[in-house]
Design a protein around this motif. Structure first.
Motif, short mmCIF file in Angstrom:
data_model
loop_
_atom_site.label_atom_id
_atom_site.label_comp_id
_atom_site.label_asym_id
_atom_site.label_seq_id
_atom_site.Cartn_x
_atom_site.Cartn_y
_atom_site.Cartn_z
N MET A 192 76.84 8.11 -31.66
CA MET A 192 75.86 8.65 -32.59
C MET A 192 76.57 9.42 -33.70
N THR A 193 76.34 9.03 -34.94
CA THR A 193 76.98 9.71 -36.06
C THR A 193 76.34 11.06 -36.32
N ILE A 194 77.09 11.95 -36.98
CA ILE A 194 76.68 13.34 -37.14
C ILE A 194 75.72 13.53 -38.30
N ILE A 195 76.04 12.99 -39.46
CA ILE A 195 75.18 13.11 -40.63
C ILE A 195 74.51 11.77 -40.88
N ASN A 196 73.19 11.77 -40.88
CA ASN A 196 72.44 10.52 -41.06
C ASN A 196 71.40 10.61 -42.18
N SER A 197 71.49 11.67 -42.96
CA SER A 197 70.61 11.82 -44.11
C SER A 197 71.31 12.68 -45.15
N LEU A 198 71.27 12.29 -46.41
CA LEU A 198 71.83 13.13 -47.47
C LEU A 198 70.99 14.38 -47.69
N LEU A 199 69.79 14.40 -47.11
CA LEU A 199 68.96 15.60 -47.19
C LEU A 199 69.40 16.66 -46.18
N ASP A 200 70.28 16.27 -45.26
CA ASP A 200 70.81 17.20 -44.25
C ASP A 200 71.94 18.01 -44.89
N THR A 201 71.55 18.97 -45.73
CA THR A 201 72.48 19.74 -46.53
C THR A 201 71.88 21.12 -46.76
N GLU A 202 72.34 21.83 -47.77
CA GLU A 202 71.74 23.10 -48.17
C GLU A 202 70.90 22.87 -49.42
N PHE A 203 69.73 23.51 -49.47
CA PHE A 203 68.83 23.33 -50.61
C PHE A 203 69.52 23.72 -51.92
N SER A 204 70.41 24.72 -51.86
CA SER A 204 71.11 25.18 -53.07
C SER A 204 71.98 24.09 -53.68
N LYS A 205 72.46 23.15 -52.87
CA LYS A 205 73.25 22.05 -53.43
C LYS A 205 72.39 21.16 -54.31
N LEU A 206 71.15 20.98 -53.93
CA LEU A 206 70.24 20.18 -54.75
C LEU A 206 69.86 20.89 -56.04
N THR A 207 69.56 22.18 -55.94
CA THR A 207 69.19 22.91 -57.16
C THR A 207 70.36 22.99 -58.13
N MET A 208 71.58 23.19 -57.59
CA MET A 208 72.74 23.21 -58.48
C MET A 208 73.01 21.82 -59.06
N ALA A 209 72.82 20.78 -58.26
CA ALA A 209 73.09 19.42 -58.74
C ALA A 209 72.22 19.07 -59.94
N GLN A 210 70.96 19.50 -59.93
CA GLN A 210 70.09 19.17 -61.06
C GLN A 210 70.61 19.77 -62.35
N ILE A 211 70.98 21.03 -62.32
CA ILE A 211 71.44 21.68 -63.54
C ILE A 211 72.83 21.16 -63.95
N VAL A 212 73.66 20.79 -62.98
CA VAL A 212 74.94 20.16 -63.32
C VAL A 212 74.70 18.84 -64.04
N LEU A 213 73.76 18.04 -63.54
CA LEU A 213 73.44 16.77 -64.18
C LEU A 213 72.98 16.99 -65.62
#
Length: 400
Positions: free
Chosen positions: A1-22
């Motif tokens: 069984m693999t450990i990470i199976n969703s890119l949503l399995d992260t920290e919410f702050s990574k998503l908020t930072m990614a939007q402004i970086v984009l």
């Protein structure tokens, strides 16, 4: 069984930072370096690399993107960008060096590398923890480890429930921020499910992990982390304006939501000098990550008072290795003066009778130049370049 199976399995702050970086910095190149403060060496490099290989096959799923779209935080173009995201293996290397120490480096476009660090930390933590759960005779004791965790979690819930019944937790609230420290994905799910079922919703208010927030219908918690403000040390503005510019750009992107800002990238005193009336009004509050939490909060309250802002309308978020006893003590001392939320990490997600890792990824370069941070604890200064560190101390008037 693999450990990470969703890119949503992260920290919410990574998503908020990614939007402004984009939107603001799509061509910026960065480098992150793995750091471990543990004396015990981390091995199992083949297994770690296999898990990273699998991570690089994942894509955001339609239901995950629908969930993010429903939060009214992310813009349509960012959601469509996420539909295309797949992590590129060439941007990350993991190996054991000549001293038998684990070395991991991430280097590439910021927008293409920002999603690596959290899942890779969880991969390392889970693999390490699995082998720590094997006793000296070689017999697996993972079940015993989980049983210990269940017992300790039950005591925490009983402790909180007892205080609730006696009225001692009026207004107290906490969130899970333990993804990077967790024993395993499975264990994080167990903890969150039990907290949600056995504690009142106003007490357990959310999680920084968007996967579990979606699964358990909890509030996703988080705004930014240190790399956001650190990167601005090399993004074209004067060094002394880097922190203020990073916070003003955040406001320009998000208009106040999400709105908790970090306060210790170049020390709290320097932060307060930059945290003027404009920023203090438009951010919902501040996050504590280093230094004495009580004196930090008192300074923050005094700063709001000085600016003519009612501190009761603002939030102080405590995230520096909190446990429930410390968090409740802070709440009892200061909650009448400012809104308080505690972020609980290791004490929830890696309290199973085996020692957790103390590991992190730190941004060390942005656009080819050094970046760094100077926390309010002696052990929380991070900078590879002595000249850049000296410049930070000089510009921000830090006497350490």
């Amino acid at each position: 069984m693999t450990i990470i199976n969703s890119l949503l399995d992260t920290e919410f702050s990574k998503l908020t930072m990614a939007q402004i970086v984009l939107h603001m910095h799509p061509d910026v190149i960065v480098r992150y370096r793995f750091e471990s403060k543990n004396k015990k060496k981390i091995g199992h490099i083949q297994e770690i690399n296999q898990e990273i290989d699998h991570l690089c096959t994942l894509r955001f799923k339609d239901d995950e993107l629908d969930y993010l779209d429903s939060l009214n935080v992310f813009k349509k173009d960012f959601i469509e960008y996420l539909r295309l995201v797949q992590l590129n293996r060439k941007y990350i290397t993991a190996e054991i060096d000549n001293n038998r120490r684990l070395q991991i480096e991430i280097k590439g476009p910021w927008i293409s590398t920002i999603f690596f660090s959290v899942p890779v930390l969880t991969i390392v933590s889970e693999i390490y923890s699995k082998y720590q759960s094997i006793n000296e005779k070689g017999f697996h004791s993972v079940e015993d480890t989980l049983d210990t965790g269940e017992q300790r979690l039950a005591k925490k819930i009983e402790y909180l429930t007892t205080l609730l019944k006696t009225g001692q937790l009026s207004g107290f609230k906490f969130a899970d921020i333990g993804t990077c420290f967790r024993y395993s994905h499975y264990w994080q799910g167990v903890v969150i499910e039990k907290l949600k079922k056995q504690l009142r919703s106003y007490l357990f208010v959310g999680t920084s992990n968007p996967y579990f927030a979606m699964k358990h219908k909890l509030a996703p918690m988080g705004t930014m982390n240190h790399e956001w403000l650190m990167a601005y040390q090399q993004l074209g503005t004067r060094l002394q304006l880097s922190q203020k510019t990073a916070l003003r750009d955040w406001i320009a992107e998000y208009h106040g939501e999400p709105g908790i800002c970090l306060s210790d990238v170049v020390g709290f005193n320097a932060f307060l000098r930059d945290f003027d009336l404009y920023l203090a009004k438009l951010f919902d509050g501040c996050q504590h990550n280093s230094g004495d939490p009580t004196s930090w909060c008192v300074k923050l309250i005094e700063h709001y008072d000085k600016l003519g802002i009612d501190p009761k309308t603002k939030t102080a978020m405590f995230c520096d290795d909190m446990n429930f006893e410390t968090a409740i003590e802070i709440h009892e001392t200061l909650s009448e003066m400012i809104d308080i939320t505690a972020g609980i990490g290791r004490d929830l997600m890696h309290d199973l009778g085996i020692p957790p890792l103390d590991i992190s990824f730190n941004m060390v370069e942005c656009n080819g130049g050094p970046v760094g941070s100077i926390g309010d604890d002696a052990g929380k200064t991070r900078c590879d370049d002595p000249r850049h560190l000296a410049a930070l101390k000089d510009v921000f008037h830090i006497d350490t």
